[in-house]
Design a protein around this motif. Structure first.
Motif, PDB file in Angstrom:
ATOM      1  N   ARG A   1     -13.027   6.895   0.168  1.00 27.18           N
ATOM      2  CA  ARG A   1     -13.378   5.491  -0.014  1.00 27.18           C
ATOM      3  C   ARG A   1     -13.011   4.649   1.204  1.00 27.18           C
ATOM      4  NH1 ARG A   1     -10.319   4.197  -4.194  1.00 27.18           N
ATOM      5  NH2 ARG A   1      -8.787   3.092  -2.958  1.00 27.18           N
ATOM      6  N   ASN A   2     -11.869   4.965   1.803  1.00 26.74           N
ATOM      7  CA  ASN A   2     -11.371   4.174   2.931  1.00 26.74           C
ATOM      8  C   ASN A   2     -11.738   4.757   4.290  1.00 26.74           C
ATOM      9  OD1 ASN A   2     -10.122   2.475   1.062  1.00 26.74           O
ATOM     10  ND2 ASN A   2      -8.221   3.648   1.088  1.00 26.74           N
ATOM     11  N   SER A   3     -12.505   5.865   4.295  1.00 23.17           N
ATOM     12  CA  SER A   3     -12.817   6.589   5.541  1.00 23.17           C
ATOM     13  C   SER A   3     -11.548   6.884   6.322  1.00 23.17           C
ATOM     14  CB  SER A   3     -13.800   5.775   6.398  1.00 23.17           C
ATOM     15  OG  SER A   3     -15.023   5.623   5.734  1.00 23.17           O
ATOM     16  N   ASP A   4     -10.546   7.349   5.607  1.00 26.84           N
ATOM     17  CA  ASP A   4      -9.225   7.619   6.183  1.00 26.84           C
ATOM     18  C   ASP A   4      -9.075   9.112   6.446  1.00 26.84           C
ATOM     19  OD1 ASP A   4      -6.718   7.121   7.123  1.00 26.84           O
ATOM     20  OD2 ASP A   4      -5.903   6.335   5.247  1.00 26.84           O
TER      21      ASP A   4
ATOM     22  N   ILE B   1      -9.327   8.672  -2.394  1.00 24.25           N
ATOM     23  CA  ILE B   1      -8.877   7.472  -1.697  1.00 24.25           C
ATOM     24  C   ILE B   1      -9.299   7.528  -0.229  1.00 24.25           C
ATOM     25  CG2 ILE B   1      -6.848   6.165  -0.947  1.00 24.25           C
ATOM     26  CD1 ILE B   1      -5.445   7.095  -3.512  1.00 24.25           C
TER      27      ILE B   1
ATOM     28  N   SER C   1      -1.232  11.368   4.877  1.00 22.43           N
ATOM     29  CA  SER C   1      -2.424  10.529   5.080  1.00 22.43           C
ATOM     30  C   SER C   1      -2.247   9.640   6.301  1.00 22.43           C
ATOM     31  CB  SER C   1      -2.675   9.654   3.845  1.00 22.43           C
ATOM     32  OG  SER C   1      -1.576   8.798   3.602  1.00 22.43           O
TER      33      SER C   1
ATOM     34  N   MET D   1       0.812  -1.212   0.000  1.00 20.19           N
ATOM     35  CA  MET D   1       0.000   0.000   0.000  1.00 20.19           C
ATOM     36  C   MET D   1       0.850   1.269   0.000  1.00 20.19           C
ATOM     37  SD  MET D   1      -2.968  -1.244  -0.289  1.00 20.19           S
ATOM     38  CE  MET D   1      -4.088   0.124   0.011  1.00 20.19           C
TER      39      MET D   1
ATOM     40  N   ASN E   1      -2.935  -0.795  -6.137  1.00 24.78           N
ATOM     41  CA  ASN E   1      -2.571  -0.073  -4.911  1.00 24.78           C
ATOM     42  C   ASN E   1      -2.716   1.435  -5.124  1.00 24.78           C
ATOM     43  OD1 ASN E   1      -0.329   0.491  -6.498  1.00 24.78           O
ATOM     44  ND2 ASN E   1       1.150   0.157  -4.856  1.00 24.78           N
ATOM     45  N   PRO E   2      -2.664   2.243  -4.059  1.00 28.78           N
ATOM     46  CA  PRO E   2      -2.843   3.696  -4.191  1.00 28.78           C
ATOM     47  C   PRO E   2      -1.845   4.352  -5.146  1.00 28.78           C
ATOM     48  CG  PRO E   2      -3.113   3.060  -1.896  1.00 28.78           C
ATOM     49  CD  PRO E   2      -2.640   1.835  -2.619  1.00 28.78           C
TER      50      PRO E   2
ATOM     51  N   THR F   1     -11.046  13.504   8.773  1.00 28.26           N
ATOM     52  CA  THR F   1     -11.386  12.122   8.434  1.00 28.26           C
ATOM     53  C   THR F   1     -12.554  12.151   7.462  1.00 28.26           C
ATOM     54  OG1 THR F   1     -10.618  11.290  10.568  1.00 28.26           O
ATOM     55  CG2 THR F   1     -12.101   9.872   9.297  1.00 28.26           C
TER      56      THR F   1
ATOM     57  N   SER G   1      -9.516   5.809 -10.237  1.00 26.04           N
ATOM     58  CA  SER G   1      -9.796   5.272  -8.914  1.00 26.04           C
ATOM     59  C   SER G   1      -9.908   3.753  -8.976  1.00 26.04           C
ATOM     60  CB  SER G   1     -11.097   5.851  -8.358  1.00 26.04           C
ATOM     61  OG  SER G   1     -12.207   5.365  -9.109  1.00 26.04           O
TER      62      SER G   1
END
Length: 310
Positions: free
Chosen positions: A173-176, A170, A235, A11, A33-34, A278, A43
């Motif tokens: 999508r990942n709730s990051d 990103i 990130s 990742m 991967n990102p 977030t 995406s």
């Protein structure tokens, strides 16, 4: 534990990594991967479950494509360099290696792809081959493809704008979380007035180098936003981690001890405004940008040489 380390390595890799399914017709991608998303502008959702030939768009007559097809058919390794196209249509040279993955019976189940953007290398080779191309045409060509700031050597505003949008998608999508820090070199106009523009350029280069060396994650980066302004995008950090990192940035610039007689400290310093957000499915990117910009304004209003979180 080893699985988690391997996952993190994939990742965080600077190279694009893909996996395709050899059991499904047309060998579609099932994982990217990102770094691959950042490299291509597509995406995860747009580019999985289909074959990756869309990266060549209408440029399908490249002989390297037949090499790939033959290797996949035979279940063999291959290494080629292709003209690929990002989602926005810009071309980049992609050094692609594909390797077969076998199951316990020796059957090829998947192919692992490693992608490297080798555009600078190919452009230099092209320049050496084509002696009749004018220097002015080559300059324009390099400028169109460039993602680096000409003075400091770090990423430029154009690259930041593109990557910021991709990183936000990103994160949504990942709730990051994303941390955006906006940085201004304090009293830089007076520095130029006192020491001259050449000294000002040298100071910006040193500040940019300090900021750029502060990262540990492959996905984090610094860019020159314009003039004496820089931005940093990170990130996956918490607010406490971000606060410590940003304070470290301020101290790194103080430690350069660049003399500045108009500064209260006697040395060149920076002000930093940062925000940690977030993301969820519907959170817009401009919220993070606006909050970081306002935080920078407050940091300067409070006397500069400090960071402020909003």
């Amino acid at each position: 534990m080893k699985i988690e380390i391997l996952k993190q390595a994939v990742m965080d890799s600077r190279d694009g990594i893909t996996i395709s399914d050899n059991f499904i017709d047309d060998n579609p991608l099932i994982f990217v991967n990102p770094a691959f998303e950042r490299m291509t502008g597509y995406s995860f959702e747009e580019i999985t479950n289909i074959n990756c030939r869309y990266l060549q768009k209408n440029d399908q007559e490249q002989p390297e494509l037949e090499i790939i097809r033959s290797a996949v058919k035979k279940g063999e390794y291959c290494l080629v360099t292709l003209r690929n196209y990002r989602k926005d249509g810009t071309m980049f040279w992609n050094e692609l290696s594909i390797s077969p993955i076998h199951d316990e019976n020796g059957i090829v189940t998947n192919f692992l792809g490693i992608q490297k953007d080798v555009t600078p290398r190919m452009l230099i080779q092209q320049q050496l081959r084509d002696e009749h191309q004018s220097l002015e045409e080559m300059k324009v060509h390099f400028e169109q493809l460039s993602i680096k700031d000409g003075l400091t050597g770090i990423y430029n505003r154009r690259f930041f704008d593109t990557q910021f949008e991709i990183q936000c998608k990103i994160a949504c999508r990942n709730s990051d979380s994303l941390t955006l820090a906006m940085i201004d070199v304090d009293n830089f106009k007076s520095y130029n007035d006192i020491y001259g523009h050449q000294a000002g350029d040298e100071a910006l280069i040193r500040v940019a180098d300090s900021l750029n060396k502060s990262f540990q994650r492959a996905s984090d980066f610094a860019a020159r936003y314009g003039g004496e302004e820089f931005v940093i995008l990170s990130s996956g950090m918490t607010k406490d981690q971000s606060a410590r990192h940003v304070e470290t940035l301020c101290q790194l610039v103080r430690d350069l001890r660049i003399p500045h007689s108009a500064s209260r400290t006697g040395y060149l310093t920076i002000s930093v405004g940062f925000s940690v957000h977030t993301f969820g499915p519907l959170h817009p990117c401009n919220v993070l940008l606006a909050r970081a910009d306002k935080a920078l304004y407050i940091a300067k209003e409070r006397g500069r040489n400090q960071c402020f979180n909003l």
